[in-house]
Scaffold this active site. Structure first.
Site, PDB file in Angstrom:
ATOM      1  N   TRP A  75      30.503 -82.587  38.908  1.00 20.43           N
ATOM      2  CA  TRP A  75      30.278 -83.657  37.916  1.00 20.43           C
ATOM      3  C   TRP A  75      28.855 -84.228  38.006  1.00 20.43           C
ATOM      4  O   TRP A  75      28.480 -85.073  37.231  1.00 20.43           O
ATOM      5  CB  TRP A  75      31.315 -84.771  38.068  1.00 20.43           C
ATOM      6  CG  TRP A  75      31.471 -85.237  39.477  1.00 20.43           C
ATOM      7  CD1 TRP A  75      30.757 -86.190  40.092  1.00 20.43           C
ATOM      8  CD2 TRP A  75      32.413 -84.759  40.434  1.00 20.43           C
ATOM      9  NE1 TRP A  75      31.172 -86.336  41.388  1.00 20.43           N
ATOM     10  CE2 TRP A  75      32.193 -85.468  41.619  1.00 20.43           C
ATOM     11  CE3 TRP A  75      33.426 -83.772  40.409  1.00 20.43           C
ATOM     12  CZ2 TRP A  75      32.943 -85.244  42.780  1.00 20.43           C
ATOM     13  CZ3 TRP A  75      34.167 -83.561  41.553  1.00 20.43           C
ATOM     14  CH2 TRP A  75      33.927 -84.281  42.712  1.00 20.43           C
ATOM     15  N   ARG A  76      28.089 -83.718  38.983  1.00 22.10           N
ATOM     16  CA  ARG A  76      26.700 -84.156  39.049  1.00 22.10           C
ATOM     17  C   ARG A  76      25.801 -83.280  38.169  1.00 22.10           C
ATOM     18  O   ARG A  76      24.619 -83.526  38.041  1.00 22.10           O
ATOM     19  CB  ARG A  76      26.202 -84.145  40.491  1.00 22.10           C
ATOM     20  CG  ARG A  76      26.812 -85.283  41.279  1.00 22.10           C
ATOM     21  CD  ARG A  76      26.198 -85.431  42.646  1.00 22.10           C
ATOM     22  NE  ARG A  76      26.757 -86.589  43.327  1.00 22.10           N
ATOM     23  CZ  ARG A  76      26.631 -86.824  44.612  1.00 22.10           C
ATOM     24  NH1 ARG A  76      25.957 -85.995  45.374  1.00 22.10           N
ATOM     25  NH2 ARG A  76      27.158 -87.909  45.144  1.00 22.10           N
TER      26      ARG A  76
ATOM     27  N   GLU B 204      35.214 -90.223  39.056  1.00 23.89           N
ATOM     28  CA  GLU B 204      35.278 -91.513  39.752  1.00 23.89           C
ATOM     29  C   GLU B 204      36.729 -91.958  39.952  1.00 23.89           C
ATOM     30  O   GLU B 204      37.082 -92.477  41.001  1.00 23.89           O
ATOM     31  CB  GLU B 204      34.512 -92.590  38.969  1.00 23.89           C
ATOM     32  CG  GLU B 204      32.997 -92.430  39.006  1.00 23.89           C
ATOM     33  CD  GLU B 204      32.407 -92.585  40.407  1.00 23.89           C
ATOM     34  OE1 GLU B 204      33.035 -93.230  41.262  1.00 23.89           O
ATOM     35  OE2 GLU B 204      31.311 -92.037  40.644  1.00 23.89           O
TER      36      GLU B 204
ATOM     37  N   GLN C  20      40.775 -92.697  45.630  1.00 26.25           N
ATOM     38  CA  GLN C  20      41.559 -92.671  46.868  1.00 26.25           C
ATOM     39  C   GLN C  20      41.795 -91.258  47.375  1.00 26.25           C
ATOM     40  O   GLN C  20      42.780 -90.977  48.021  1.00 26.25           O
ATOM     41  CB  GLN C  20      42.911 -93.363  46.656  1.00 26.25           C
ATOM     42  CG  GLN C  20      42.900 -94.829  46.985  1.00 26.25           C
ATOM     43  CD  GLN C  20      43.283 -95.673  45.774  1.00 26.25           C
ATOM     44  OE1 GLN C  20      43.310 -95.182  44.661  1.00 26.25           O
ATOM     45  NE2 GLN C  20      43.570 -96.925  46.000  1.00 26.25           N
TER      46      GLN C  20
ATOM     47  N   TYR D 265      49.118 -92.445  44.271  1.00 27.25           N
ATOM     48  CA  TYR D 265      48.653 -93.627  43.521  1.00 27.25           C
ATOM     49  C   TYR D 265      48.696 -93.365  42.011  1.00 27.25           C
ATOM     50  O   TYR D 265      47.670 -93.326  41.339  1.00 27.25           O
ATOM     51  CB  TYR D 265      47.230 -94.033  43.927  1.00 27.25           C
ATOM     52  CG  TYR D 265      47.098 -94.369  45.387  1.00 27.25           C
ATOM     53  CD1 TYR D 265      47.472 -95.623  45.857  1.00 27.25           C
ATOM     54  CD2 TYR D 265      46.617 -93.436  46.286  1.00 27.25           C
ATOM     55  CE1 TYR D 265      47.368 -95.940  47.200  1.00 27.25           C
ATOM     56  CE2 TYR D 265      46.507 -93.738  47.634  1.00 27.25           C
ATOM     57  CZ  TYR D 265      46.888 -94.985  48.085  1.00 27.25           C
ATOM     58  OH  TYR D 265      46.773 -95.279  49.406  1.00 27.25           O
TER      59      TYR D 265
ATOM     60  N   TYR E 275      32.902-101.532  40.793  1.00 29.60           N
ATOM     61  CA  TYR E 275      32.231-100.389  41.396  1.00 29.60           C
ATOM     62  C   TYR E 275      32.204 -99.194  40.440  1.00 29.60           C
ATOM     63  O   TYR E 275      31.159 -98.605  40.171  1.00 29.60           O
ATOM     64  CB  TYR E 275      32.904 -99.998  42.726  1.00 29.60           C
ATOM     65  CG  TYR E 275      32.432 -98.652  43.189  1.00 29.60           C
ATOM     66  CD1 TYR E 275      31.201 -98.531  43.817  1.00 29.60           C
ATOM     67  CD2 TYR E 275      33.164 -97.499  42.923  1.00 29.60           C
ATOM     68  CE1 TYR E 275      30.712 -97.293  44.189  1.00 29.60           C
ATOM     69  CE2 TYR E 275      32.691 -96.250  43.283  1.00 29.60           C
ATOM     70  CZ  TYR E 275      31.463 -96.158  43.922  1.00 29.60           C
ATOM     71  OH  TYR E 275      30.981 -94.940  44.268  1.00 29.60           O
TER      72      TYR E 275
ATOM     73  N   ASP F  91      30.044 -99.762  47.311  1.00 27.74           N
ATOM     74  CA  ASP F  91      31.347 -99.385  47.869  1.00 27.74           C
ATOM     75  C   ASP F  91      31.262 -99.434  49.396  1.00 27.74           C
ATOM     76  O   ASP F  91      30.270 -99.908  49.959  1.00 27.74           O
ATOM     77  CB  ASP F  91      31.775 -97.997  47.372  1.00 27.74           C
ATOM     78  CG  ASP F  91      30.965 -96.890  48.031  1.00 27.74           C
ATOM     79  OD1 ASP F  91      29.902 -97.184  48.607  1.00 27.74           O
ATOM     80  OD2 ASP F  91      31.401 -95.725  47.973  1.00 27.74           O
TER      81      ASP F  91
ATOM     82  N   CYS G 124      25.189 -91.912  57.713  1.00 32.08           N
ATOM     83  CA  CYS G 124      25.546 -93.165  58.389  1.00 32.08           C
ATOM     84  C   CYS G 124      27.061 -93.330  58.314  1.00 32.08           C
ATOM     85  O   CYS G 124      27.579 -94.237  57.684  1.00 32.08           O
ATOM     86  CB  CYS G 124      24.817 -94.328  57.712  1.00 32.08           C
ATOM     87  SG  CYS G 124      24.839 -95.819  58.695  1.00 32.08           S
TER      88      CYS G 124
HETATM   89  S1  SF4 Z   1      19.815 -95.007  62.333  1.00 28.82           S
HETATM   90 FE1  SF4 Z   1      21.996 -94.636  62.485  1.00 28.82          FE
HETATM   91  S2  SF4 Z   1      22.957 -96.579  61.990  1.00 28.82           S
HETATM   92 FE2  SF4 Z   1      20.844 -96.706  61.293  1.00 28.82          FE
HETATM   93  S3  SF4 Z   1      20.930 -96.089  59.159  1.00 28.82           S
HETATM   94 FE3  SF4 Z   1      20.490 -94.242  60.351  1.00 28.82          FE
HETATM   95  S4  SF4 Z   1      22.477 -93.334  60.738  1.00 28.82           S
HETATM   96 FE4  SF4 Z   1      22.849 -95.423  60.091  1.00 28.82          FE
END
Ligand code: SF4
Length: 323
Positions: free
Chosen positions: A23-24, A36, A41, A81, A117, A135, A189
């Protein structure tokens, strides 16, 4: 790192690491909206299969609107859902009735099943409108990188993160930004063991510098509400009834009430549900004829007509109105 550099690092990271998802490859708002809703979920791998199936069977919103709800629910089977599928179908009909897919944030937000969102994501990705979609991924990245410890599930927190993401959003690349933040949170992250060693933001990341990765983002613990069941007996004895003054170690200190038995009863028998900060009270009242004039300790007889002169909890007033 200034905000501008944060933006650049995220966008550059996305160019190199962003996921290629079907979908991109399109700006078709219907296809983007469908992705979306499915992904709300559902994991990406499973969601992708379903997205293909829906797009093959109903390649346009008009065709989806023309399907029956049963057909849509059947195709949805396995995703769970089901209200999502029902809303999707109802919204498809809404869109067709209004003459086409809405092209404004407000128009998209008004579709059934679409929250802030999702509306921001569709508006920015399909139409390039400048709306930051915040989100769980975005909360995590921003709270760690900028060291924001306001709880993400508090009203103040939601506002603060939205505001920050609004400021960071490059207005000419809103859709790309939202997808970049989403992928950065999902792949780099991550909630557990983020890949800090390979992160382009490592030198200026607050959480990494201060060893607070585990602590951020902060989520407010929702206190579990205590449930209580009150049955009041409204004694009747020659124009009199019995009340007592409530003691000091519970709610409604010093207020008056009829005879109270606190013991669970089936919730369906509730006449008044009363919500306090940390407890929910399910209450009912029964009028009973007194057989003798002895009362449990602490209660006293008063004339019915004087009842209104006593300070009663609002819950008791509500019950009395029903009797
Ligand atoms: S350094 Fe680690 S905690 Fe900080 S933004 Fe990058 S991945 Fe996330």
């Amino acid at each position: 790192m200034a905000n501008g550099n944060f933006q650049l690092a995220i966008l550059r990271w996305y160019e190199e690491n962003g996921r290629s998802l079907p979908w991109r490859e399109t700006r078709d708002p219907y296809a983007i909206w469908l992705s979306e809703v499915i992904l709300q979920q559902t994991r990406i791998a499973q969601g992708t299969d379903y997205w293909h199936r829906f797009m093959r069977r109903w390649p346009t919103v008009e065709l989806l609107a023309a399907a029956t709800e049963d057909e849509v629910l059947k195709e949805w089977q396995g995703l769970g859902y089901y209200s999502r599928a029902r809303n999707l179908h109802a919204a498809a009909r809404q869109i067709v009735a209004n003459g086409g897919f809405p092209r404004t944030y407000e128009g998209i937000r008004a579709l059934k099943g679409v929250g802030d969102y999702t509306a921001s994501a569709i508006a920015s990705i399909a139409f390039g409108l400048s709306h930051a979609a915040v989100d769980g991924n975005v909360y995590r990245v921003l709270s760690r990188y900028f060291g924001i410890s306001t709880p993400i599930n508090s009203t103040g927190g939601k506002k603060e993160f939205q505001q920050l993401d609004d400021e960071l959003l490059p207005h000419d690349k809103a859709g790309t930004w939202n997808q970049a933040m989403m992928d950065f949170g999902a792949l780099q992250c991550t909630p557990q063991s983020p890949r800090c060693l390979l992160c382009p933001l490592q030198e200026s990341c607050y959480a990494l510098r201060t060893g607070k990765i585990e602590e951020l983002p902060v989520k407010e613990k929702k206190l579990k509400r205590r449930e209580r069941f009150f049955t009041y007996f409204l004694l009747q004895n020659n124009g009199q009834t019995a009340i007592r003054r409530r003691g000091s170690n519970d709610i409604w200190q010093g207020l008056w009430e009829p005879i109270l038995k606190e013991e669970p009863f089936p919730k369906e028998e509730t006449e008044v549900k009363h919500i306090l900060t940390h407890q929910t009270i399910y209450a009912r009242m029964m009028a009973v004829k007194a057989v003798d004039s002895d009362l449990p300790e602490g209660y006293q007889w008063i004339d019915f007509s004087d009842l209104a002169d006593y300070a009663l909890p609002r819950l008791v007033e509500k019950l009395l109105e029903k009797h």
